[in-house]
Design a protein around this motif. Sequence first.
Motif, PDB file in Angstrom:
ATOM      1  N   GLN A 153       0.811  -1.209   0.000  1.00  0.00           N
ATOM      2  CA  GLN A 153       0.000   0.000   0.000  1.00  0.00           C
ATOM      3  C   GLN A 153       0.853   1.271   0.000  1.00  0.00           C
ATOM      4  OE1 GLN A 153      -2.810  -0.343   3.246  1.00  0.00           O
ATOM      5  NE2 GLN A 153      -3.540  -2.348   2.551  1.00  0.00           N
ATOM      6  N   ASN A 154       2.006   1.206   0.652  1.00  0.00           N
ATOM      7  CA  ASN A 154       2.923   2.350   0.610  1.00  0.00           C
ATOM      8  C   ASN A 154       3.639   2.398  -0.740  1.00  0.00           C
ATOM      9  OD1 ASN A 154       2.438   3.387   3.192  1.00  0.00           O
ATOM     10  ND2 ASN A 154       3.907   1.978   4.137  1.00  0.00           N
ATOM     11  N   SER A 155       4.121   3.575  -1.090  1.00  0.00           N
ATOM     12  CA  SER A 155       4.782   3.763  -2.381  1.00  0.00           C
ATOM     13  C   SER A 155       6.178   3.145  -2.395  1.00  0.00           C
ATOM     14  CB  SER A 155       4.900   5.247  -2.699  1.00  0.00           C
ATOM     15  OG  SER A 155       5.815   5.860  -1.793  1.00  0.00           O
ATOM     16  N   ILE A 156       6.681   2.922  -3.630  1.00  0.00           N
ATOM     17  CA  ILE A 156       8.044   2.424  -3.798  1.00  0.00           C
ATOM     18  C   ILE A 156       9.036   3.411  -3.202  1.00  0.00           C
ATOM     19  CG2 ILE A 156       9.843   1.934  -5.514  1.00  0.00           C
ATOM     20  CD1 ILE A 156       7.622   0.799  -7.322  1.00  0.00           C
ATOM     21  N   GLU A 157       8.772   4.690  -3.396  1.00  0.00           N
ATOM     22  CA  GLU A 157       9.666   5.724  -2.886  1.00  0.00           C
ATOM     23  C   GLU A 157       9.741   5.678  -1.357  1.00  0.00           C
ATOM     24  OE1 GLU A 157       8.634   6.348  -6.857  1.00  0.00           O
ATOM     25  OE2 GLU A 157       7.248   6.256  -5.131  1.00  0.00           O
ATOM     26  N   PHE A 158       8.584   5.528  -0.725  1.00  0.00           N
ATOM     27  CA  PHE A 158       8.584   5.448   0.745  1.00  0.00           C
ATOM     28  C   PHE A 158       9.373   4.228   1.204  1.00  0.00           C
ATOM     29  CE2 PHE A 158       6.939   3.383   4.527  1.00  0.00           C
ATOM     30  CZ  PHE A 158       7.097   4.386   5.465  1.00  0.00           C
ATOM     31  N   ALA A 159       9.224   3.117   0.480  1.00  0.00           N
ATOM     32  CA  ALA A 159       9.900   1.874   0.861  1.00  0.00           C
ATOM     33  C   ALA A 159      11.412   1.992   0.744  1.00  0.00           C
ATOM     34  CB  ALA A 159       9.392   0.724   0.002  1.00  0.00           C
ATOM     35  N   MET A 189       8.592  -4.888   3.750  1.00  0.00           N
ATOM     36  CA  MET A 189       7.368  -5.627   4.104  1.00  0.00           C
ATOM     37  C   MET A 189       6.410  -4.633   4.742  1.00  0.00           C
ATOM     38  SD  MET A 189       8.580  -7.649   7.541  1.00  0.00           S
ATOM     39  CE  MET A 189       9.140  -6.748   8.999  1.00  0.00           C
ATOM     40  N   GLU A 190       5.138  -5.017   4.803  1.00  0.00           N
ATOM     41  CA  GLU A 190       4.133  -4.136   5.414  1.00  0.00           C
ATOM     42  C   GLU A 190       3.234  -4.918   6.363  1.00  0.00           C
ATOM     43  OE1 GLU A 190       3.357  -0.884   1.824  1.00  0.00           O
ATOM     44  OE2 GLU A 190       1.775  -2.279   2.419  1.00  0.00           O
TER      45      GLU A 190
END
Length: 392
Positions: free
Chosen positions: A229-235, A246-247
Motif C-alpha cells: 500500500q505504501n509507495s516504492i519511494e517510501f519503501a 514488508m508491510e
Amino acid sequence: MAIPYGKQHITQEDIQVVIETLQSDFLTQGPKILEFEEAFAKYVGAKYAVAVANGTAALHLCALALDVKEGQKVITTPITFAASANCIRYCGGDVIFADIDPKTYLLDINSVRDLLEAAPKGTYAGIIPVDFAGRPVDLEAFRILADEFGLWIIEDACHAPGGYFIDSKANKQLCGNGVFADLAIFSFHPVKHIASGEGGMITTNDEFLYRRLLQLRTHGIVKNDDAYQNSIEFAGGKDSYPQWYMEMQMLGYNYRITDFQAALGNSQLKRAEQGLERRKEIASIYSKAFATIPNIKGQSGDVDGHAYHLYVIEVPKRKELYDYLRANDVFAQIHYIPCHLMPYYRQLGWKEGDRPNAEKYYKQCISLPMYPTLTQDEQQIVIDLIAKFYAE
C-alpha cells in the motif's frame, strides 16, 4: 503398566525426520510447512491448508478471518473443549450454546434452528459445529440452515481427520474438505490422530479466506510487491520495492508452526489411514462387548465414517466406575464438562438447566482408552473391568 485414554505413537521414522529438519537451514518459516500443508489439504480433499501453532490458534484465526465483531452472536455446542467457544470471545463476540442430540452427542440442528427462528434475522453471524469424539456432523444439513439465515460455518474437526459422512447424493464428504463449511480446523496435540507436539491446521476452499489466514498467521504482515500500500519511494526503492521491504496491513498474531513440528506432522500423516483403521477395529470390539452389558446406557457404537478420537460410553455410577478403573491402572477420562457451566460462562449468565441434554450426558459419560497402539490384551482388560464392576 497403566493404560491411558489416549497416547501418541512416535516411530523411528518420525524421530529421523525431526532430526533431519533440526539439522537443516530452517527451523521455522521453511519448506516443511508448505509440504505439510499441501499433503494435509490433499488428505482431506480441500483446496487450501494453513498450518498454525495449535488448534486454538486455528479457531481464533478463523474468527478473525471471518471478521467476527464485538456483540455478534455465534452458536456452538456445550460438549466440546472450551476453545470452540472461546475463539468467539477473543474477538468480542457472544457465544450462544445450543443443546446436543442425545443419540449422537453432536450439536442438535433442531436446537440451533429454534434459536435462529426465535431471534430477528441477522442476530447470529455463524455456527461452529464440532465433530465430537470423531463422529462427523452432517454439514450438508447445517449448510442449508446456515444459508437460510445468512451464516458462516466453522467446522471444528479436531477429533475427526479421516472421518466422513454420506451426503444426500450418496457422496462421501470428508471432514474438513470445505464443501459445506467455510473453514475447518484440526489439532495435532499428542492424543490426536496426528501428533506434532502442538500444532493445528485450517482448511478451506475459499481463496480470499486462505490469503487472509496466511497474513493473520504472521502478524498481519505482507511481503508481496503487488499487495503493498505504501509507495516504492517510501519503501526506499527506485523502480521496484527493495528486498527487505514488508508491510503490516492488519493486526495479526504470531501463530506459526515450526518446521520440525510440520516434519513430524507430515510423517505421522503418512500413517494416518493405518491408525484410523486400528481405531475402527477397537471401536467395533468395544461396541460388541458392551451390547451385552445392561448398565451401558449409551455408547459411541460402530458408526460409518466415525474417526474415533474417543470412545464414549454412558453409565450409571460413573464416578465409581472412573475411580475403580483408575485403581486398576486404567486412566479413563471425561469429555467434556459442559462449556456453558464453566465458571467463566456462568458469569455471562448461563446456568444449570439451560441445556438439559448436554448436562445429562455429562453426568454419565466416560471416555475409554482409544489409540492405535492399544493392544488386544489391554482392551480386554478394560472390557473385563467394566463388566466386573457392573456385575458386583
